[in-house]
Design an enzyme around this catalytic site. Sequence first.
Site, mmCIF file in Angstrom:
data_model
loop_
_atom_site.group_PDB
_atom_site.id
_atom_site.type_symbol
_atom_site.label_atom_id
_atom_site.label_comp_id
_atom_site.label_asym_id
_atom_site.label_seq_id
_atom_site.Cartn_x
_atom_site.Cartn_y
_atom_site.Cartn_z
ATOM 1 N N LYS A 79 -28.756 61.924 -34.881
ATOM 2 C CA LYS A 79 -30.154 61.354 -34.630
ATOM 3 C C LYS A 79 -29.976 59.888 -34.563
ATOM 4 C CE LYS A 79 -34.817 61.977 -36.377
ATOM 5 N NZ LYS A 79 -35.713 62.575 -37.258
ATOM 6 N N SER A 167 -39.405 65.766 -35.691
ATOM 7 C CA SER A 167 -38.991 64.535 -35.158
ATOM 8 C C SER A 167 -37.595 64.343 -34.406
ATOM 9 C CB SER A 167 -39.371 63.232 -35.832
ATOM 10 O OG SER A 167 -38.447 63.059 -36.917
ATOM 11 N N SER A 191 -39.005 67.604 -39.912
ATOM 12 C CA SER A 191 -38.299 67.259 -38.812
ATOM 13 C C SER A 191 -36.992 67.746 -38.485
ATOM 14 C CB SER A 191 -38.098 65.585 -38.667
ATOM 15 O OG SER A 191 -39.369 65.155 -38.452
#
Length: 498
Positions: A79, A167, A191
């Site tokens: 990420k 997210s 997330s």
Amino acid sequence: MAAPLDLPVAALAAAVKKGDVSATELARGALERIREKSALNAFLHVSEAPVLAAAAEVDRKRAQGEPLGPLAGVPIAVKDALCTTDAPTTCGSRILTRRGPDGRPGGAAAGWCPPYDATAVARLRAAGALLVGKTNMDEFAMGSSGENSAFGPAKNPVDPTRTPGGSSSGSAVAVAGGMASASLGSDTGGSIRQPAALCGIVGIKPTYGRVSRYGLVAFASSLDQVGPFARDVRSAAHVLSAISGADPRDSTAAALPAGDYAGACERDVKPLRIGVPEEYFAEGLDPDVAERVRAAIAALEREGCAVRPVKLAHTHYGVATYYIVATAEASSNLARFDGVRFGLRIEPERASLVQMYGATRDAGFGAEVKRRILLGTYVLSAGYYDAYYKKAQQVRTLIRRDFDDAFEDVDVIATPTSPTPAFRLGEKVDDPLAMYLGDVYTLPASLAGIAGISVPCGTTKARADRPALPVGLQLLAPAFGEEKLLTVAAAVERLAAS
Ligand code: GLN
């Protein structure tokens, strides 16, 4: 036979060790998939040269008989909230990005390039993993659909008109779309678990303190945790083992060694007691999701697990509590992006220092980030602190106590991960509150700091208005109870396949 890239993590590392496949072939294969699936917008940066160099190093070590790490040759995506020395880190935000002509972050010079690796990243490298690139995300990890990314949303591989969740959108898509064997995400309020559920893969939110946060760009520091995504439970367990453990650079990382996560996947599930909180099967839950989740729990019961109801009475306050605590912490953490220390620089001749500060934030942050900074500043301000922030902290304690009490009677709690399957891109963008309410089942565990996992438990029925969509079962265990989670998750995976 499955393409080597689609093998579980341990089998892939074993194949590399044996010489059945080279790390270079795997790196090239992953890069090829990433190119083929670029329309899914999973990556903000692809580390082409560094990943080939890392693969060549694995192949050299093998050729020379040097020891290989447990993830040698395994392609892993990260990420874009985690610092990496060989790729820019943008957090899905324009504030950390110099844009190329196409408006996207491009080469290494196009974004903030941290001078250090996050601890979780450094541990993956040390284990021999091949870090293929940085994945798309909601700006500063604020969101549940990926649509707050400054670079456009990632798309769900199951149905590209739908959100992969957020997210950690790109990290879920990279794994679900076969572009990486595993990935790292971060989970502040869901997330990792929610995108795992919406994409039909496994995602672990470790206990707060299980994995170092060093080098994770902070959103809400008392909630943020780094964790893995993978296509199967054992693969996620292997990655968790590699990244867990104490870190002198993060005083909130617990001084506990990693557990035996791979071993936990092979243990008998029978002795474990499963708690089912009725508060998590309330109004707003999609009937197909409820049915799949209840069927998975029934299958565990047939396996011999004792299944009993538990009470989590303050569940209802989770959303309000989280959105006060998280925004308060974010308003403090994001103050560093002031255009002086971090963030887009405006040419000095164009602005005074004061204007420069304002203009930077305006040009740099998207609407959701600004909304949260404002909300967080408000709940911390003199006069409102007691009414909002302090109250939220008190309710947070009540939510944690609910879990403490429930775990007196059961080992693991089972719930839906998300009240709905993947929704359409655009469906909730104009309604932040509806978006926040979708986090209802993941937020309480984050507030309590306990361990969680989302494991696939089938799909919804195909209907005229939507295809069959993945459903995730959320399992929760007390702090540092990851092994129990993995034992149950591996059983759920096996039962869902049979
Ligand atoms: N969807 C939640 C939010 O918007 C959780 C995000 C996260 O876990 N990073 O804050």
